[in-house]
Design an enzyme around this catalytic site. Structure first.
Site, short mmCIF file in Angstrom:
data_model
loop_
_atom_site.label_atom_id
_atom_site.label_comp_id
_atom_site.label_asym_id
_atom_site.label_seq_id
_atom_site.Cartn_x
_atom_site.Cartn_y
_atom_site.Cartn_z
N SER A 101 -58.95 102.76 4.66
CA SER A 101 -59.79 103.91 4.97
C SER A 101 -60.05 104.75 3.71
CB SER A 101 -59.14 104.74 6.09
OG SER A 101 -59.96 105.78 6.51
N ASP A 239 -66.36 107.24 4.83
CA ASP A 239 -65.17 106.85 4.08
C ASP A 239 -65.21 105.34 3.82
OD1 ASP A 239 -64.73 105.97 6.65
OD2 ASP A 239 -62.63 106.59 6.72
N ASP A 241 -64.01 102.59 5.15
CA ASP A 241 -64.33 101.60 6.19
C ASP A 241 -65.39 102.10 7.18
OD1 ASP A 241 -62.46 103.44 7.31
OD2 ASP A 241 -61.94 102.00 8.87
N ASP A 243 -65.68 104.69 9.29
CA ASP A 243 -65.45 105.25 10.63
C ASP A 243 -65.35 106.77 10.62
OD1 ASP A 243 -62.93 105.57 9.49
OD2 ASP A 243 -61.82 104.75 11.22
#
Length: 472
Positions: A101, A239, A241, A243
């Site tokens: 993340s 961010d 990834d 999400d």
């Protein structure tokens, strides 16, 4: 195994994952899927990853473990976590996302998805219990894994086609800070399909850990500079990834994630909102929906959403202070039919923010101001040992005298909330919240105050007090 589950999957230093720990947890996950009847022999398990340097190796190790357990790893390449979850759920399959993340590149992680969505705390416990016995030698990953990266990304873009009524976003000039986010290409395609003029900025081949909850001054300055120099109506990003969203208004101000979540809930007419205790205290008065507060972490939000659905709610929205939004029901918006996606997604809040402002005939900054939320801020102390932060919070939570002494420089404590970490309301009305991060060695510090200046002052004084206290 130094790597462990936090608020968002398995996390640890790269070396603590590539030493066989990530693969052992993938193998444990496969065994758990089969033992619980969630996957039969030969069933597919979709594997995606972010753009960290270590992600391809960890993905390969996890794929080998899955293959060795008699399941079929399917390569989904680089894509946003919500795109992987959507694709896997549509196929009735489990999934693994290799991502850390927003945390630094020397760390990484693995997120686990059952065929019906994110794993819960019971699944985490089962995987943790099985992992130590799953450190056997790995076989080689299959040489020719099926590749569904194009299909998975395309399905996510298609999900949002028609979301904004025809022409609603036409003509907006929106910057896209790409950096090293796995969501950049999908975000660009989704916005362009809504007739937005997208200005792509700041693409990086080196991983940049952008934290959308505790936005760095460097990122704030970069975004504000682009808004001015490019004449933008706003700027967006996500961010690592994809999400968690980052949304910047036309004045160059970064919008808080909980304000974005409230906008989503209002725009989609939610009848239940599930959000952690760290989200703005004004959420309850800013909407007509029932508001359910939880601990921090998507598993807790998802559990709250499940309870709201069981109680008969029809339009359930979950969100966190980081801005990631989850949907508990199928919801129609414009001509788009959004199937339930109970995992964090950065795209929905981005679209709702601009659509809600445009529908109200307002600028983005004016629309957010109209929410009337108390002023809130957040920051973190990086490289702060987890054991130290946990000990401090435990001490202050359990000893009223220690708590009073610690906060004396900020003001007298009126009330406390121990839902997640220590959240105190001072007699002045200011709020201070201390919470050890579940993802990295960091202490998270949140505040609410009468003005932005005061909110940041409260955080600065709280951080100074933490450093003073832990230095003694």
């Amino acid at each position: 195994m130094a790597a462990k589950f936090g608020t968002s999957g398995l996390r640890g230093l790269v070396g603590d994952l590539t030493d066989g720990t990530a693969a052992a947890h993938a193998r444990a996950f496969a065994r758990h899927l089969k033992a619980s009847g969630m996957a039969l022999a030969g069933a597919p398990v979709f594997v995606g990853r972010d753009m960290r340097a270590s992600s391809p190796l960890i993905a390969s190790q996890c794929a080998a473990a899955i293959f060795d357990e008699g399941l079929e790893p399917v390569d989904c390449g680089v894509l946003p976590t919500p795109a992987l979850a959507l694709h896997a759920m549509a196929g009735g399959a489990a999934a693994l996302m290799i991502t850390g993340s927003h945390i630094p590149d020397d760390r990484n992680g693995v997120k686990f998805y059952r065929p019906d969505g994110e794993i819960d705390k019971n699944d985490e416990a089962a995987i943790t219990r099985l992992a130590p016995e799953c450190r056997a030698a790995l076989v080689s990953a299959p040489q020719l894994m099926r590749d569904q990266s194009l299909e998975a990304n395309a399905a996510f873009v298609e999900r949002y086609r028609g979301f904004a009524p025809e022409g609603l976003l036409r003509g907006l000039r929106i910057g896209l800070y790409e950096h090293s986010s796995a969501a950049s290409d999908c975000l660009a395609a989704i916005l362009e399909s809504a007739e937005v003029e997208v200005v792509r900025l700041g693409k990086s081949e080196v991983f940049i850990p952008v934290d959308t909850e505790a936005v760095s001054e460097e990122t704030r300055a970069l975004a504000a500079g682009w808004v001015r120099s490019e004449g933008l109506d706003g700027l967006v990003s996500a961010d690592g990834d994809g999400d968690r969203p980052l949304v910047v208004d036309e004045t160059g101000q970064v919008l808080r994630g909980d304000a974005l979540g409230l906008i989503v809930a209002r725009y989609l007419d939610a009848d239940a909102i599930v959000t952690p205790v760290t989200s703005n205290s004004g959420i309850e008065s800013g909407c007509r929906a029932e508001v359910i507060r939880t601990r921090v972490g998507s598993p807790f939000v998802i559990a709250g959403m499940s309870q709201a659905l069981a109680n008969g709610r029809q339009r359930v929205i979950g969100f966190e202070a980081n801005g990631g939004v989850l949907t508990g029901n199928a919801i129609q918006a414009g001509s788009a039919d959004l199937v339930a996606l109970p995992t964090r997604d950065s795209v929905l809040p981005i679209l709702c923010a601009f659509a809600a402002a445009r529908a109200a005939g307002q600028s983005l900054s004016a629309h957010v101001a109209g929410l009337g939320l108390p002023v809130a801020a957040s920051d973190r102390i990086e490289n702060f040992p987890t054991a130290v932060s946990q000990t401090l919070v435990s001490e202050l939570s359990n000893d009223a005298n220690a708590r009073a002494g610690f906060f004396e420089a900020l003001g007298a404590v009126a009330t406390t909330d121990l839902t997640d970490g220590l959240r105190v309301t001072l007699e002045s009305g200011d709020i201070v919240h201390l919470r050890p991060s579940g993802n990295a060695p960091e202490m998270r510090v949140y505040s609410e105050a009468a003005s932005e200046t005061l909110a940041h002052e409260v955080i600065a004084r709280a951080i100074a007090r933490i450093r003073q206290h832990t230095a003694t």
